[in-house]
Design an enzyme around this catalytic site. Structure first.
Site, PDB file in Angstrom:
ATOM      1  N   CYS B  37      35.974  39.402  48.927  1.00 51.14           N
ATOM      2  CA  CYS B  37      36.925  39.708  47.854  1.00 51.14           C
ATOM      3  C   CYS B  37      38.266  39.023  48.106  1.00 51.14           C
ATOM      4  CB  CYS B  37      37.150  41.208  47.738  1.00 51.14           C
ATOM      5  SG  CYS B  37      35.655  42.107  47.352  1.00 51.14           S
ATOM      6  N   CYS B 107      46.415  44.752  45.500  1.00 54.63           N
ATOM      7  CA  CYS B 107      46.939  44.634  46.869  1.00 54.63           C
ATOM      8  C   CYS B 107      47.587  45.957  47.305  1.00 54.63           C
ATOM      9  CB  CYS B 107      47.974  43.522  46.972  1.00 54.63           C
ATOM     10  SG  CYS B 107      47.348  41.887  46.564  1.00 54.63           S
TER      11      CYS B 107
END
Lengths: 404, 143
Positions: B37, B107
């Site tokens: 990812c 994030c």
């Protein structure tokens, strides 16, 4: 040495000053419309366009009448593929292309699929090249077109186009190649590879943006295309619209220069690529080259820096303009489909950097990039949990990751 | 893509990069994300079992600049906090502090997950080692 350094010549190239000089008078002084057949302004423009057409044809071993000017390679690819699909509908509806083609080819094929065409997307091998047996096996009696690029824009790998052309010819199928990255960089001859349709563009070979061409074979066979832009019947009726005279003159001059300088330039750039590759390998471990080193454009290198994410790498070398296959550099959050297709693993796709060297790349710049990358990769690896785990002997492929 | 000054600052001067001894019963380790990812965060906390206060925090991140900044910021915030205060940190706090654009919100989510995973690991280790029930539940918030 001037910063930032440009090493993204696959994306676009600056206009060569010699090209610009050729173009400038045609903005103001010789501004005529080449379609104006009854006065000197038109004749002058037509003459200049004819000269440019000849230079483009010479670069690819074609005749001038086989060159159709377009707005660029995206239009050329659209015109070639849609034009064939429409014109040869009676003959069949099957197109063969490959998974690492540019979006201008893939999305054009997808659109045709929605309209009832059948499309086979050939996989590529680990080196980025298609397997010719796969191609032969995909051909049916409904196949009307094979569209395989000459060189890939991300990894610079050259496809076996001469072999593909021979197979297409043998089966009586038209062969289109998107040669945008190859024309002007490596020797290219439409007859040597038996191509029927070839897309190219000016801004990848030191010409201006917004102009390109499609080669359309006139003999053995005479290729017909359904026009995609209708109007005044310019360009043998295949592409209407007043000619982009200044752009075409730029493309012609760029082609003329490329033909004269290709051999020397290719050798110089290949030596610089080798210097870059050797320098990086000397300083850093766990580098993986994406795609064949043997069948590659001379100015091109794509490397994955394992355990370092591409976008963070680009942030660290922000005075060097390169591209990454990392998802974070794209809007889709998907890593490069080209690198994924090589089967290298998504993690390596995220860690990739594409270097494109060009006419104004110097040894000094290459050395600067080696030094800068070495520092940044080392710093980011110190910060990378993956690098730490590998150094501790953990096999990352056996880890249970929590995907998100 | 333009980065905020704070993201650039954390990227260029990351706080608390490194590792704590992962076998220490007072250390909790959270490892979240996946290489395919494009981001993996390892976040560690060292907790004083008597007070439930995070004495130290370290991270290592494989990921884009925003992922590095999110984890760096998280370690900065964690130090000196109690376990309960740490668990109250939300990804949106990180988004706001770093001015992350929408495509980078994941994030901050990853950083929040890493905090939770590190603390869960610490609690698990405390229970397994037979230590007193996790201190945070007894400790009084200091302020």
């Amino acid at each position: 040495m001037k910063l930032p350094i440009y090493m993204d010549y696959h994306a676009t190239t600056p206009v060569d000053p010699r090209v610009l000089d050729a173009m400038l008078p045609f903005f103001t002084e010789h501004f005529g419309n080449p379609a104006s057949r009854n006065h000197a302004f038109g004749w002058e423009a037509e003459q200049a366009v004819d000269k440019a057409r000849k230079h483009v044809a010479d670069l690819i071993g074609a005749t001038a009448k086989e060159i159709i000017f377009t707005s660029g390679a995206t239009e050329s690819n659209n015109l070639a593929i849609k034009g064939v699909a429409e014109m040869y509908r009676e003959k069949g509806n099957h197109i063969i292309t490959c998974v690492i083609e540019h979006k201008a080819v893939i999305d054009t094929c997808k659109k045709l699929e929605k309209q009832g065409a059948r499309v086979t997307y050939l996989p590529v091998q680990k080196d980025g090249r298609i397997n010719l047996d796969d191609l032969r096996a995909a051909i049916t009696d409904k196949t009307i077109l094979i569209s395989i690029m000459t060189a890939n824009n991300e990894i610079g790998v050259l496809q076996p186009v001469a072999e593909i052309g021979a197979i297409a010819k043998e089966k009586g199928i038209l062969f289109h190649t998107d040669a945008v990255q190859a024309v002007g960089k490596v020797p290219f001859d439409v007859n040597a590879i038996k191509a029927d349709l070839v897309s190219l563009t000016a801004h990848k070979m030191y010409g201006p943006k917004g102009v390109g061409a499609l080669y359309v074979r006139r003999r053995n066979p005479r290729v017909l295309l359904a026009e995609q832009i209708s109007g005044g019947g310019h360009e043998r009726g295949m592409r209407s619209g007043t000619l982009n005279v200044t752009g075409i003159i730029g493309l012609g001059r760029a082609a003329e220069i490329a033909k004269a300088e290709m051999a020397a330039e290719g050798a110089r750039l290949n030596a610089l690529v080798k210097r870059l590759n050797d320098g990086l390998h000397k300083n850093l471990d766990e580098l993986y080259i994406n795609g064949s080193m043997e069948h590659r454009l001379p100015h091109s290198l794509n490397i994955s820096f394992a355990y370092v994410e591409g976008e963070s790498l680009l942030m660290g070398i922000n005075d060097v303009a390169v591209s990454s296959g990392s998802a974070c550099t794209s809007a889709s959050l998907e890593p490069s489909y080209v690198l994924k297709a090589l089967g290298a693993g998504d993690d390596l796709a995220h860690s990739s950097i594409r270097f494109g060297l060009g006419r104004w790349t110097t040894e000094e710049e290459v050395d600067y990039v080696i030094g800068k990358l070495t520092t940044v990769v080392r710093r980011l690896r110190e910060m990378s949990p993956l690098y730490e785990m590998v150094k501790e002997g953990v096999d990352l492929s056996t880890m249970q990751w929590v995907a998100h | 893509m333009a980065y905020s000054d704070k993201v650039i600052d954390h990227y260029e001067n990351p706080r608390n990069v490194g590792s704590l001894p992962k076998d220490d019963t007072n250390v909790g380790t959270g490892l979240v994300g996946a290489p395919e990812c494009g981001d993996v965060m390892k976040l560690q906390v060292k907790i004083n079992p008597a007070t439930g206060v995070i004495d130290d925090a370290k991270f290592k991140t494989f990921g884009c600049g925003s992922a590095i900044a999110s984890s760096s910021l998280a370690t900065e915030w964690l130090k000196g906090k109690t376990v309960d205060e740490a668990l109250a940190i939300k990804n949106t706090d990180i988004v706001n502090e770093l001015s992350l654009p929408p495509v980078k919100i994941h994030c901050s989510v990853l950083a929040e997950d890493a905090i939770k995973a590190a603390i869960a690991d610490y609690k698990k280790k405390q229970e397994e080692s037979g230590a007193v029930k996790v201190a945070s539940q007894h400790a009084q918030p200091s302020a």
